[in-house]
Scaffold this motif. Structure first.
Motif, PDB file in Angstrom:
ATOM      1  N   ALA A 116       0.795  -1.694   0.385  1.00 32.63           N
ATOM      2  CA  ALA A 116       0.030   0.142  -0.285  1.00 32.63           C
ATOM      3  C   ALA A 116       0.938   0.925   0.303  1.00 32.63           C
ATOM      4  O   ALA A 116       0.861   2.377   0.958  1.00 32.63           O
ATOM      5  N   ASP A 117       2.343   1.193  -0.994  1.00 29.21           N
ATOM      6  CA  ASP A 117       2.797   2.687  -1.380  1.00 29.21           C
ATOM      7  C   ASP A 117       2.729   3.156  -2.171  1.00 29.21           C
ATOM      8  O   ASP A 117       1.923   2.293  -3.644  1.00 29.21           O
ATOM      9  N   MET A 118       2.666   4.249  -2.068  1.00 26.90           N
ATOM     10  CA  MET A 118       2.100   5.011  -3.452  1.00 26.90           C
ATOM     11  C   MET A 118       3.225   5.297  -4.274  1.00 26.90           C
ATOM     12  O   MET A 118       4.242   5.199  -4.136  1.00 26.90           O
ATOM     13  N   THR A 119       2.583   5.155  -5.445  1.00 22.56           N
ATOM     14  CA  THR A 119       3.555   5.007  -6.992  1.00 22.56           C
ATOM     15  C   THR A 119       4.079   6.938  -6.803  1.00 22.56           C
ATOM     16  O   THR A 119       3.210   7.620  -7.138  1.00 22.56           O
ATOM     17  N   LYS A 120       4.815   7.161  -7.671  1.00 23.74           N
ATOM     18  CA  LYS A 120       5.478   8.190  -8.331  1.00 23.74           C
ATOM     19  C   LYS A 120       4.583   8.596  -9.636  1.00 23.74           C
ATOM     20  O   LYS A 120       4.427  10.057  -8.790  1.00 23.74           O
ATOM     21  N   GLN A 121       4.080   7.699 -10.220  1.00 24.68           N
ATOM     22  CA  GLN A 121       2.828   8.489 -11.096  1.00 24.68           C
ATOM     23  C   GLN A 121       1.922   9.617 -10.530  1.00 24.68           C
ATOM     24  O   GLN A 121       1.496  10.244 -10.851  1.00 24.68           O
ATOM     25  N   THR A 122       1.300   8.247  -9.622  1.00 26.58           N
ATOM     26  CA  THR A 122      -0.010   8.549  -8.402  1.00 26.58           C
ATOM     27  C   THR A 122       0.373   9.909  -8.075  1.00 26.58           C
ATOM     28  O   THR A 122      -0.608  10.913  -7.348  1.00 26.58           O
ATOM     29  N   ALA A 123       0.791   9.882  -7.398  1.00 24.71           N
ATOM     30  CA  ALA A 123       1.499  11.140  -6.763  1.00 24.71           C
ATOM     31  C   ALA A 123       1.713  12.908  -7.628  1.00 24.71           C
ATOM     32  O   ALA A 123       1.334  13.971  -7.267  1.00 24.71           O
ATOM     33  N   LYS A 124       2.095  12.683  -8.800  1.00 23.51           N
ATOM     34  CA  LYS A 124       2.091  13.483  -9.360  1.00 23.51           C
ATOM     35  C   LYS A 124       0.557  13.838 -10.044  1.00 23.51           C
ATOM     36  O   LYS A 124       0.659  14.681 -10.005  1.00 23.51           O
ATOM     37  N   ASN A 125      -0.015  12.363 -10.315  1.00 23.80           N
ATOM     38  CA  ASN A 125      -1.428  12.951 -10.182  1.00 23.80           C
ATOM     39  C   ASN A 125      -2.291  13.781  -9.538  1.00 23.80           C
ATOM     40  O   ASN A 125      -2.873  14.762 -10.239  1.00 23.80           O
ATOM     41  N   ILE A 126      -1.815  13.770  -8.186  1.00 23.33           N
ATOM     42  CA  ILE A 126      -2.570  14.295  -7.284  1.00 23.33           C
ATOM     43  C   ILE A 126      -2.005  15.398  -7.358  1.00 23.33           C
ATOM     44  O   ILE A 126      -2.768  16.493  -6.872  1.00 23.33           O
ATOM     45  N   VAL A 127      -0.564  15.551  -6.664  1.00 25.75           N
ATOM     46  CA  VAL A 127      -0.538  17.204  -6.986  1.00 25.75           C
ATOM     47  C   VAL A 127      -0.407  18.064  -8.153  1.00 25.75           C
ATOM     48  O   VAL A 127      -1.154  19.304  -7.654  1.00 25.75           O
ATOM     49  N   LYS A 128      -1.451  17.635  -9.497  1.00 30.60           N
ATOM     50  CA  LYS A 128      -1.816  18.049 -10.200  1.00 30.60           C
ATOM     51  C   LYS A 128      -3.568  18.422 -10.210  1.00 30.60           C
ATOM     52  O   LYS A 128      -3.992  19.675 -10.236  1.00 30.60           O
ATOM     53  N   THR A 129      -3.318  17.375  -9.559  1.00 31.56           N
ATOM     54  CA  THR A 129      -5.190  17.231  -9.128  1.00 31.56           C
ATOM     55  C   THR A 129      -5.424  18.758  -7.909  1.00 31.56           C
ATOM     56  O   THR A 129      -6.200  19.736  -8.339  1.00 31.56           O
ATOM     57  N   ILE A 130      -4.325  18.299  -6.602  1.00 29.99           N
ATOM     58  CA  ILE A 130      -4.457  19.643  -6.067  1.00 29.99           C
ATOM     59  C   ILE A 130      -4.062  21.414  -6.923  1.00 29.99           C
ATOM     60  O   ILE A 130      -5.535  21.747  -5.952  1.00 29.99           O
ATOM     61  N   PHE A 131      -3.816  21.474  -7.694  1.00 29.66           N
ATOM     62  CA  PHE A 131      -3.306  22.752  -8.041  1.00 29.66           C
ATOM     63  C   PHE A 131      -4.502  23.276  -8.932  1.00 29.66           C
ATOM     64  O   PHE A 131      -4.175  24.119  -9.563  1.00 29.66           O
ATOM     65  N   GLN A 132      -5.309  22.100  -9.172  1.00 30.62           N
ATOM     66  CA  GLN A 132      -7.025  22.682  -9.662  1.00 30.62           C
ATOM     67  C   GLN A 132      -7.254  23.036  -9.031  1.00 30.62           C
ATOM     68  O   GLN A 132      -8.870  24.157  -9.335  1.00 30.62           O
ATOM     69  N   SER A 133      -7.360  22.874  -7.254  1.00 30.92           N
ATOM     70  CA  SER A 133      -8.524  23.861  -6.778  1.00 30.92           C
ATOM     71  C   SER A 133      -8.573  25.201  -6.837  1.00 30.92           C
ATOM     72  O   SER A 133      -7.298  25.773  -7.325  1.00 30.92           O
ATOM     73  N   PRO A 134     -10.024  26.397  -7.045  1.00 33.23           N
ATOM     74  CA  PRO A 134      -9.930  27.835  -7.302  1.00 33.23           C
ATOM     75  C   PRO A 134      -9.499  28.503  -5.956  1.00 33.23           C
ATOM     76  O   PRO A 134      -8.968  29.504  -5.688  1.00 33.23           O
ATOM     77  N   SER A 135      -8.748  27.408  -4.259  1.00 29.71           N
ATOM     78  CA  SER A 135      -8.746  28.052  -3.443  1.00 29.71           C
ATOM     79  C   SER A 135      -7.031  28.693  -3.542  1.00 29.71           C
ATOM     80  O   SER A 135      -6.511  28.131  -4.401  1.00 29.71           O
ATOM     81  N   PRO A 136      -6.826  30.223  -3.316  1.00 29.31           N
ATOM     82  CA  PRO A 136      -5.326  30.923  -2.855  1.00 29.31           C
ATOM     83  C   PRO A 136      -5.230  30.193  -1.806  1.00 29.31           C
ATOM     84  O   PRO A 136      -3.338  30.575  -2.089  1.00 29.31           O
ATOM     85  N   CYS A 137      -5.399  29.382  -0.619  1.00 25.44           N
ATOM     86  CA  CYS A 137      -4.659  29.271   0.156  1.00 25.44           C
ATOM     87  C   CYS A 137      -4.875  27.591  -0.465  1.00 25.44           C
ATOM     88  O   CYS A 137      -5.961  26.512  -0.050  1.00 25.44           O
ATOM     89  N   ILE A 138      -3.811  26.798   0.299  1.00 28.15           N
ATOM     90  CA  ILE A 138      -3.518  25.269   0.074  1.00 28.15           C
ATOM     91  C   ILE A 138      -2.657  24.401   0.646  1.00 28.15           C
ATOM     92  O   ILE A 138      -1.372  24.790   0.998  1.00 28.15           O
ATOM     93  N   LYS A 139      -2.881  23.879   1.848  1.00 30.87           N
ATOM     94  CA  LYS A 139      -2.310  23.450   2.646  1.00 30.87           C
ATOM     95  C   LYS A 139      -2.497  21.196   1.912  1.00 30.87           C
ATOM     96  O   LYS A 139      -3.432  20.817   2.320  1.00 30.87           O
ATOM     97  N   ILE A 140      -1.554  20.871   2.515  1.00 35.35           N
ATOM     98  CA  ILE A 140      -0.766  19.499   1.828  1.00 35.35           C
ATOM     99  C   ILE A 140      -1.281  18.847   3.160  1.00 35.35           C
ATOM    100  O   ILE A 140       0.111  19.012   3.991  1.00 35.35           O
ATOM    101  N   GLU A 141      -1.442  17.743   4.011  1.00 37.79           N
ATOM    102  CA  GLU A 141      -1.072  17.581   4.882  1.00 37.79           C
ATOM    103  C   GLU A 141      -1.186  15.076   4.859  1.00 37.79           C
ATOM    104  O   GLU A 141      -1.589  15.710   3.843  1.00 37.79           O
ATOM    105  N   PHE A 142      -0.176  15.649   5.434  1.00 35.02           N
ATOM    106  CA  PHE A 142       0.314  14.364   4.617  1.00 35.02           C
ATOM    107  C   PHE A 142       0.228  13.004   5.937  1.00 35.02           C
ATOM    108  O   PHE A 142       0.102  12.892   7.390  1.00 35.02           O
ATOM    109  N   GLN A 143      -1.016  11.992   5.808  1.00 30.99           N
ATOM    110  CA  GLN A 143      -1.524  10.531   6.519  1.00 30.99           C
ATOM    111  C   GLN A 143      -1.091  10.210   6.702  1.00 30.99           C
ATOM    112  O   GLN A 143      -0.638  10.040   5.354  1.00 30.99           O
ATOM    113  N   GLY A 144      -1.692   8.551   7.565  1.00 30.46           N
ATOM    114  CA  GLY A 144      -1.255   7.715   7.142  1.00 30.46           C
ATOM    115  C   GLY A 144      -2.188   6.479   7.181  1.00 30.46           C
ATOM    116  O   GLY A 144      -3.804   6.880   7.712  1.00 30.46           O
TER     117      GLY A 144
END
Length: 474
Positions: A116-144
């Protein structure tokens, strides 16, 4: 009648008084006879009491349209968090963990299990998705799991996000949620360099913490490692504010809130969030062993809050986080970003979580439900679906339309509605549908009881208590 009543909710607060609140959380207490005189249109409009009522926009002698316009401005301020849309983005780099918490809410994996480890391609797609949010403030919180078990992936996501933000130019923050035990000086220096704050868990003194949160390696002393690494983190950062802690109440915590608070103070924390058990994962599966009636938590919470107030009176600045959150709603005109108490619900539109495989869920609790084969709140997957499909799709629209307290049964009439919020995920988990049934809803019982108690404290007009509460907000 010489005055016009404006929309308000009311409830008998005690034997002699009613509590009235309006749509934006302005409130007033009225004696029984004054309340009846007021609603019957018999109150003297030149009395000090009526001036007080009028100042809170619960009635008016002015043109109604002008007062409604003022209320609308306040209402927009209270709901301003909606304007930015999703700002909190939780990411699960791995499900691996070295703890065996008795109330673990996800199906954790052992440290040597990389399934259950994340791949780099999935991580890259996640970051791309995150930055499509219209919010001017982005907080990325690492969970487990515990993200520190795959810190290389944490670094990859941080650096990918920082690269993306060179172009997006948003206000970007990071938080890592970890038990601290796997951190070392190199990791902590990296976190400081990238301004990644640390969130951890402390359930109390050594015996209680190690009971609730034992490590998988039974030979290791969790609490001792926690304390040693906390000291190391603060020394590297040069302050105590770099690390915050949360506690979870198991049945072993009941009757010990003073001990827990004292341990937080001993370890240099200036706040605590007295948190009840969430009914997910092991906490639900082994409910008979570690859970308790919600009434027991409420009783312990009140005792804990009273103790914290006494500590503040004696000169120790210490904040109870849940009370401070509610007080900000009760005493100020401003919005609060706490995802769990929003109307409409904060799920998906205030916060969202990306699982290790790229699946997107409306909340961490929704991800926990998915561990046990309930995928109702899964919006899609970053490897398969577009941002619009997930965040503007039918599912999220349906969830949010079922999660506005202003129009939910019982909530719509509740005097505490302006300070509360909807939780469709928990309602589904506990009661089988997103709307839920208030008379047997434990979250409702807990929140109403705590708000009521805060009103009791405010209504004493004790200058010391008022000073303490405002110090928490300032």
């Amino acid at each position: 009648m010489d005055y016009q009543l404006l929309p308000f909710r009311f409830e008998r607060f005690n034997d002699t008084e009613y509590l009235l609140t309006n749509e934006v959380g302005e409130y007033i207490f009225l004696q029984n006879e004054d309340f009846h005189r007021f609603v019957n249109g018999e109150m003297d409009i030149h009395s000090d009491l009526f001036y007080d009522i009028e100042s809170k926009q619960i009635a008016t002698t002015d043109k109604v349209e002008d007062v409604v316009s003022m209320l609308a401005t306040k209402f927009r301020t209270k709901k301003s968090i909606l304007r930015d849309f999703t700002s909190l983005h939780m990411v699960v780099p791995t499900l691996r963990c070295n703890s065996s918490c008795i109330y673990c809410q996800v199906a954790r994996k052992n440290r040597d299990d990389h399934s259950a480890d994340m791949t780099k391609q999935t991580a890259k797609n996640i970051v791309k998705t995150i930055f499509q949010s219209p919010s001017p403030c982005i907080k990325i919180e690492f969970q487990g799991g515990d993200p520190s078990t795959d810190f290389e992936m944490v670094k990859y996501i941080i650096e990918e996000a920082e690269w993306q933000n060179l172009f997006k130019k948003k206000e970007l923050d990071f938080v890592i949620c970890t038990n601290l035990t796997l951190l070392n000086e190199k990791i902590v220096k990296y976190l400081k360099e990238h301004n990644c704050m640390i969130s951890t868990s402390l359930d109390g003194p050594k015996d209680l913490h190690d009971t609730n949160r034992p490590l998988q390696d039974k030979e290791l002393d969790h609490h001792a490692i926690f304390e040693k690494h906390l000291s190391m983190i603060r020394e590297i950062w040069g302050n105590n504010d770099c690390a915050s802690a949360l506690m979870t109440t198991s049945k072993y915590s009941l009757g010990r809130f003073k001990d827990i608070i004292d341990e937080y103070i001993r370890l240099g924390f200036n706040s605590i969030f007295l948190r009840s058990l969430n009914p997910y994962g092991f906490a639900k599966q082994y409910k008979e062993k570690i859970a308790y009636p919600i009434e027991d938590f409420i009783e312990n919470y009140k005792e804990g809050l009273d103790y914290i107030i006494e500590l503040n009176k004696k000169g120790t600045f210490f904040v109870e986080g849940f009370a401070a959150l509610l007080l900000r709603r009760m005493l100020t005109p401003f919005a609060t970003g706490f995802v769990d108490l929003q109307s409409p619900a904060g799920v998906g539109i205030a916060g969202v979580i990306y699982d290790y495989d790229g699946s997107v869920y409306v909340s961490d609790e929704a991800r926990m439900m998915a561990r046990f084969k309930n995928y109702y709140f899964r919006l899609g997957n970053v490897n398969e679906n577009s941002y619009q499909e997930m965040f503007n799709g039918e599912l999220l629209h349906h969830i949010i339309s079922s999660a506005c307290t202003e129009c939910l049964p019982v909530c719509s009439e509740c005097v505490f509605q302006p300070y509360c919020g909807a939780d469709p995920v928990r309602n589904m988990s506990e009661q089988g549908d997103m709307i839920g049934f208030r008379p047997t809803n434990e979250m409702c019982k807990k929140t109403k009881s705590i708000i009521h108690y805060l009103f009791e404290l405010l209504h004493r007009h004790d200058p010391e208590i008022n000073r303490i509460f405002w110090s928490w907000l300032n």
